[in-house]
Design a protein around this motif. Sequence first.
Motif, PDB file in Angstrom:
ATOM      1  N   HIS A   1       0.831  -1.211   0.000  1.00 22.69           N
ATOM      2  CA  HIS A   1       0.000   0.000   0.000  1.00 22.69           C
ATOM      3  C   HIS A   1       0.864   1.259   0.000  1.00 22.69           C
ATOM      4  O   HIS A   1       0.594   2.221  -0.738  1.00 22.69           O
ATOM      5  CB  HIS A   1      -0.906  -0.013   1.231  1.00 22.69           C
ATOM      6  CG  HIS A   1      -1.867   1.124   1.268  1.00 22.69           C
ATOM      7  ND1 HIS A   1      -3.014   1.160   0.503  1.00 22.69           N
ATOM      8  CD2 HIS A   1      -1.846   2.299   1.948  1.00 22.69           C
ATOM      9  CE1 HIS A   1      -3.660   2.289   0.721  1.00 22.69           C
ATOM     10  NE2 HIS A   1      -2.970   3.003   1.600  1.00 22.69           N
ATOM     11  N   SER A   2       1.929   1.243   0.812  1.00 20.32           N
ATOM     12  CA  SER A   2       2.827   2.402   0.866  1.00 20.32           C
ATOM     13  C   SER A   2       3.504   2.633  -0.486  1.00 20.32           C
ATOM     14  O   SER A   2       3.569   3.765  -0.982  1.00 20.32           O
ATOM     15  CB  SER A   2       3.875   2.174   1.957  1.00 20.32           C
ATOM     16  OG  SER A   2       4.872   3.163   1.903  1.00 20.32           O
ATOM     17  N   GLN A   3       4.016   1.542  -1.093  1.00 14.76           N
ATOM     18  CA  GLN A   3       4.686   1.678  -2.391  1.00 14.76           C
ATOM     19  C   GLN A   3       3.711   2.113  -3.489  1.00 14.76           C
ATOM     20  O   GLN A   3       4.073   2.877  -4.380  1.00 14.76           O
ATOM     21  CB  GLN A   3       5.350   0.357  -2.769  1.00 14.76           C
ATOM     22  CG  GLN A   3       6.539  -0.034  -1.910  1.00 14.76           C
ATOM     23  CD  GLN A   3       7.657   0.972  -1.987  1.00 14.76           C
ATOM     24  OE1 GLN A   3       7.831   1.779  -1.087  1.00 14.76           O
ATOM     25  NE2 GLN A   3       8.415   0.954  -3.069  1.00 14.76           N
ATOM     26  N   ALA A   4       2.476   1.612  -3.420  1.00  9.72           N
ATOM     27  CA  ALA A   4       1.477   2.011  -4.422  1.00  9.72           C
ATOM     28  C   ALA A   4       1.244   3.512  -4.365  1.00  9.72           C
ATOM     29  O   ALA A   4       1.151   4.192  -5.401  1.00  9.72           O
ATOM     30  CB  ALA A   4       0.173   1.258  -4.192  1.00  9.72           C
ATOM     31  N   THR A   5       1.169   4.051  -3.153  1.00  7.09           N
ATOM     32  CA  THR A   5       0.972   5.495  -3.009  1.00  7.09           C
ATOM     33  C   THR A   5       2.155   6.261  -3.580  1.00  7.09           C
ATOM     34  O   THR A   5       1.989   7.279  -4.264  1.00  7.09           O
ATOM     35  CB  THR A   5       0.776   5.844  -1.522  1.00  7.09           C
ATOM     36  OG1 THR A   5      -0.328   5.098  -1.023  1.00  7.09           O
ATOM     37  CG2 THR A   5       0.505   7.329  -1.352  1.00  7.09           C
TER      38      THR A   5
END
Length: 917
Positions: A536-540
């Motif tokens: 989720h962090s990398q997607a953001t």
Amino acid sequence: MLQGSVIIIASFAYLGILFAIAYYGDKRADAGRSIIANPYIYALSLAVYATSWTFYGSVGRAASTGIGFLPIYLGPTLMAALWWFVMLKIIRISKANRITSIADFISSRYGKSQVLGGLVTVIAVIVIIPYISLQLKAVSNTFSLLLHYPEISAPAARTAQPVLSDSAFYIALLLAAFTILFGTRHLDASERHEGMVAAIAFESLVKLLAFVAVGLFVTFGLYDGFADIFDRAAELPKLKALLTVGGAAGTFDTWASLTVLSMLSIMLLPRQFQISVVENVNEKHVSKAIWLFPLYLFAINIFVLPIAFGGLLRFPDAAVDADTFVLTIPMAEKQEALALFAFIGGLSAATGMVIVETIALSTMVCNDLVMPVLLRMRFLRLTERPDLTGLLLGIRRGTIVAVLLLGYLYFRIAGEAYALVSIGLISFAGVAQFAPAFFGGMYWKGGTRAGALAGLTAGFLVWAYTLLLPSFARSGWLPLSFLETGPFGIELLKPLELFGLKGLDQNTHSLFWSMLANIGCYVGFSLATRPNVVEHSQATLFVDAFKKPLDGTGSRFWRGSATIHDLRSLLSRFLGAARAEEALRAYARLRGLNDIEDLQADADLVHYAETLLAGAIGAASARVMIASTVQEEPLTMDEVLNILDEASQIIAYSRQLESKSRELEKATSELKAANERLQELDRLKDDFISTVTHELRTPLTSIRALTEILHDNPDLDTAERTRFLGIIIKESERLTRLINQVLDLAKLESGNADWHNTELDLREVVEEAVASTAQLFKEKRVALETRLEGDLPRITADRDRLMQVMLNLLSNAVKFCDPERGRVTVTLRRDGHALRVDVSDNGIGISPEHQRVIFEKFRQVGDTMKARPPGTGLGLPISRQIIEHFGGRLWVESAPGRGATFSFTIPLALERFATAT
């Protein structure tokens, strides 16, 4: 001249020049004076896309399909138009995360997954092997051809000769050695090779010049220009068919699939990612490459058709492979120097591709495949070694040799059965399988690691089944029944007509099924699974790359304990002690500290160390190594809630600031409009005062002058005295009328005018006005006609004001109508919910540009240089104010030489009442 020794010496001399350029480029980079910090060199290096496939294969494809070779270059040109949005985002993401390959990019996006990075690497190696074999085939065949000069003979089949007697084997080893010298002389945390980029740019220039030289020779040396060569080709039915769209040029499906394939390949081929993203030193260079790279493709393709037709005309019996026309035409014409130059151009195209591609693959294999496996083998005790740079370099060098030998193996097994273009398209279709995970990860936060793994696996398997295995079958590795009847005789599983889909060429068929499986699985599995915290962090970070700064993001969500000694040791093992010290000192200076020992091993430093390691061993391995060194502590629920609360407050504050900013912008716009209105009013005031002053001064000057004459000449003749007194009286009346009208207009505009509204019959007002001006019409000998409807409704208005309007319009009509046969017509009639009055004359008329001006104060039309029109210039503005006060409208319709009609309407009393209420 073209003995074998000459060819070999020229080839080694050329490779020596490349090495010298690369060496000089690296030295300049070490000295901090980069020679590739130039947008033109960046754009030229992107031309590594044009390999021997372009140099030789485009001509071969054009010889069989005519303009059917164009989609391969149309796709990159179309994609280049999107680079300012797509490429720029990729570069920013990659630089912020020190991404070193396309496998690293996809792995990092989906939670720094080692499995995903390894899968991408395996797929990349498998799909690129045919492409590398293509380069070996091109260099080997052209070397063999040139070696037999002046005879032009087809190269012997490889399978018929032992490996140690095969020149392609030695060429593969030579390219491997050259690539190792070029790209793996030392380990760089950023994985940038400035010297290599400079050499690639030079290579791009050489192959362009060589191809253009052959094209000029064929077009203008053997023939009399483009028109001549195309005319001769049109005389032969077989070649004429190549000049028409459709047929051999391919169907719409073929063009569409090839265009899409080439659009994806220019972004997803490992060597293109290496050159355009990893080696980029300034993202502004992209703006220049957007137009320069398509221009390069245009230049290198402009002579493809002339060379193809020249070869077909020169060798009409098809005894010479069309893929070699670039070389065999100069050989057949005994142009030895040009033939050698063409060979060097082809060698340049092949070596450029092989160098960059194998460097990119070696990085991927090392960082995303071998190192993750080795690091998991604890019995090797790699984490205890003080320096692993030698191991990293050894893995990369071994990968380069292995990849080139695999390329040679594919060349011996399947390469002879395919033309250059066909081999290249197999690789293009394989690389296209990265597209859903790659672009989906950049623009869709919902994409998950499970979706990417499922999509890539499904797409790759379908690609292998529909393209790779058929190539083995055609080469004799698999039985032909596999193609003709399908495995186990199952017709629906025929690889070239999967599930009964017919009518598509092999590449379009494979692209359709593989992308259907890939995208379907990617989207389906992504929707069915939930991303973890890291995903989720990398997607953001990836999706919002343009919205927020990327440096250092993510460290705030980490908590743990580490020592500066542990981090330094870890960096030294993979980067070398000197580079690790240099990087940590640079970080300390950024923090305003003098010594590394003063650094605190906080979350930001750990994140910095992980980013440095990612540049050397990939994001996934870097994360594993960091986790093995620091003691990571999970965040408690209260801490997570505090972070979320803090983030929510920041977001709310940001929204408040945005709202205030919008309000300020709105207020600023209103103030700006008000200021402009005030300036306009100030200008109108100055114009009004200036005009009134001028209008008052004219009669006053006349009165004063005549009065002084009468005063100074008491014995003036009686007739003369009477005439002067008459002028004084007339000017006084004019002065009085002007002052009254100015005062009247001021009252109307300020809203202080007195109005005495009563119910009245407009017909009576018109008749009264006509009667009052009858004497004037008589004196001017102007015919007056009235057309007044009877039984009209009564209206509510001020009789005197309407009378004022009618008198003004009638007096104007008399003044400006035809002096010889003047005629004025007054019409009164009902017009819908209003009464309408028209006053028409047969005068000189009013031009369209003056029809609006005459309703402005003190504005009169006519030739003011010859004679000033009679009147004050206030009558019409006052009349319009009066009519608009009653809710009506006053306007003029006219054309020069065709008279004018002034019209006004007054709404009926009931209508006006209804509107008011």
